[in-house]
Scaffold this motif. Structure first.
Motif, PDB file in Angstrom:
ATOM      1  N   LYS A 259      -8.233  55.770 -47.593  1.00  0.00           N
ATOM      2  CA  LYS A 259      -8.332  56.758 -48.670  1.00  0.00           C
ATOM      3  C   LYS A 259      -7.022  56.810 -49.456  1.00  0.00           C
ATOM      4  N   GLN A 260      -5.903  56.849 -48.748  1.00  0.00           N
ATOM      5  CA  GLN A 260      -4.601  56.879 -49.418  1.00  0.00           C
ATOM      6  C   GLN A 260      -4.395  55.622 -50.265  1.00  0.00           C
ATOM      7  N   ASN A 261      -4.745  54.471 -49.710  1.00  0.00           N
ATOM      8  CA  ASN A 261      -4.582  53.214 -50.458  1.00  0.00           C
ATOM      9  C   ASN A 261      -5.426  53.202 -51.724  1.00  0.00           C
ATOM     10  N   GLN A 262      -6.652  53.739 -51.649  1.00  0.00           N
ATOM     11  CA  GLN A 262      -7.528  53.777 -52.825  1.00  0.00           C
ATOM     12  C   GLN A 262      -6.957  54.699 -53.896  1.00  0.00           C
TER      13      GLN A 262
ATOM     14  N   PHE B 219       3.684  60.244 -54.627  1.00  0.00           N
ATOM     15  CA  PHE B 219       2.510  60.426 -53.775  1.00  0.00           C
ATOM     16  C   PHE B 219       2.766  61.535 -52.766  1.00  0.00           C
ATOM     17  N   ASN B 220       1.802  62.455 -52.652  1.00  0.00           N
ATOM     18  CA  ASN B 220       1.869  63.565 -51.711  1.00  0.00           C
ATOM     19  C   ASN B 220       0.851  63.282 -50.610  1.00  0.00           C
ATOM     20  N   GLU B 221       1.327  62.918 -49.436  1.00  0.00           N
ATOM     21  CA  GLU B 221       0.433  62.537 -48.332  1.00  0.00           C
ATOM     22  C   GLU B 221      -0.444  63.704 -47.879  1.00  0.00           C
ATOM     23  N   THR B 222       0.076  64.912 -47.944  1.00  0.00           N
ATOM     24  CA  THR B 222      -0.682  66.086 -47.501  1.00  0.00           C
ATOM     25  C   THR B 222      -1.933  66.296 -48.341  1.00  0.00           C
ATOM     26  N   THR B 223      -1.800  66.170 -49.659  1.00  0.00           N
ATOM     27  CA  THR B 223      -2.933  66.395 -50.560  1.00  0.00           C
ATOM     28  C   THR B 223      -3.637  65.108 -50.970  1.00  0.00           C
ATOM     29  N   CYS B 224      -3.060  63.972 -50.613  1.00  0.00           N
ATOM     30  CA  CYS B 224      -3.581  62.649 -50.995  1.00  0.00           C
ATOM     31  C   CYS B 224      -3.750  62.569 -52.518  1.00  0.00           C
TER      32      CYS B 224
END
Length: 138
Positions: A85-88, A103-108
């Motif tokens: 999902k993150q990569n997309q 990029f915010n990993e928490t909110t993707c």
């Protein structure tokens, strides 16, 4: 809206029936004194507030406190699903987003490097050249 569902070996089968349909299909059954082959059904709305890294995994029926109901299953993404999902999101952003955003990993999702535009009730657009929010002129 009253619903009923058929039981087989004490387990719900098929789909719930509206009270009116149940009465038409089984006119000889007293809905106030159901046989062991039927039970009242209570519909539970599908959860709509999933977190960023949760997946709706489906619904099944269970008998809880003498009533059959929907039981919705939500699960956390696997590490692989989360990474995909993150990569997309990152791939899509690379095509349409701004290079300066982070990029915010928490909110993707991606956040501007300086936060949101001022809460002044006016419309703003991002200016990548100046790395700033610019008020939209009307």
């Amino acid at each position: 809206m009253k619903l009923y569902i058929k039981l087989e070996n004490g387990q719900p089968i098929d789909h719930p029936m509206l009270k009116e349909n149940f009465i038409q299909a089984f006119p000889d059954i007293d809905i106030n004194n159901l046989p062991e082959t039927f039970i009242e059904f209570v519909r539970v709305t599908r959860p709509s507030n999933l977190s960023t890294y949760e997946i709706y995994d489906g619904v099944h029926y269970e008998i809880i406190d003498g009533v059959c109901t929907d039981v919705h299953t939500v699960r956390a993404m696997t590490i692989e699903e989360k990474q995909a999902k993150q990569n997309q999101v990152k791939e899509d952003w690379a095509e349409q987003g701004y290079p300066s955003w982070i990029f915010n990993e928490t909110t993707c999702s991606f956040d501007s490097p300086i936060g949101s535009p001022p809460p002044d009730g006016k419309a703003h657009v991002w200016n990548e050249a100046t790395i700033s929010w610019i008020e939209v002129e009307e």
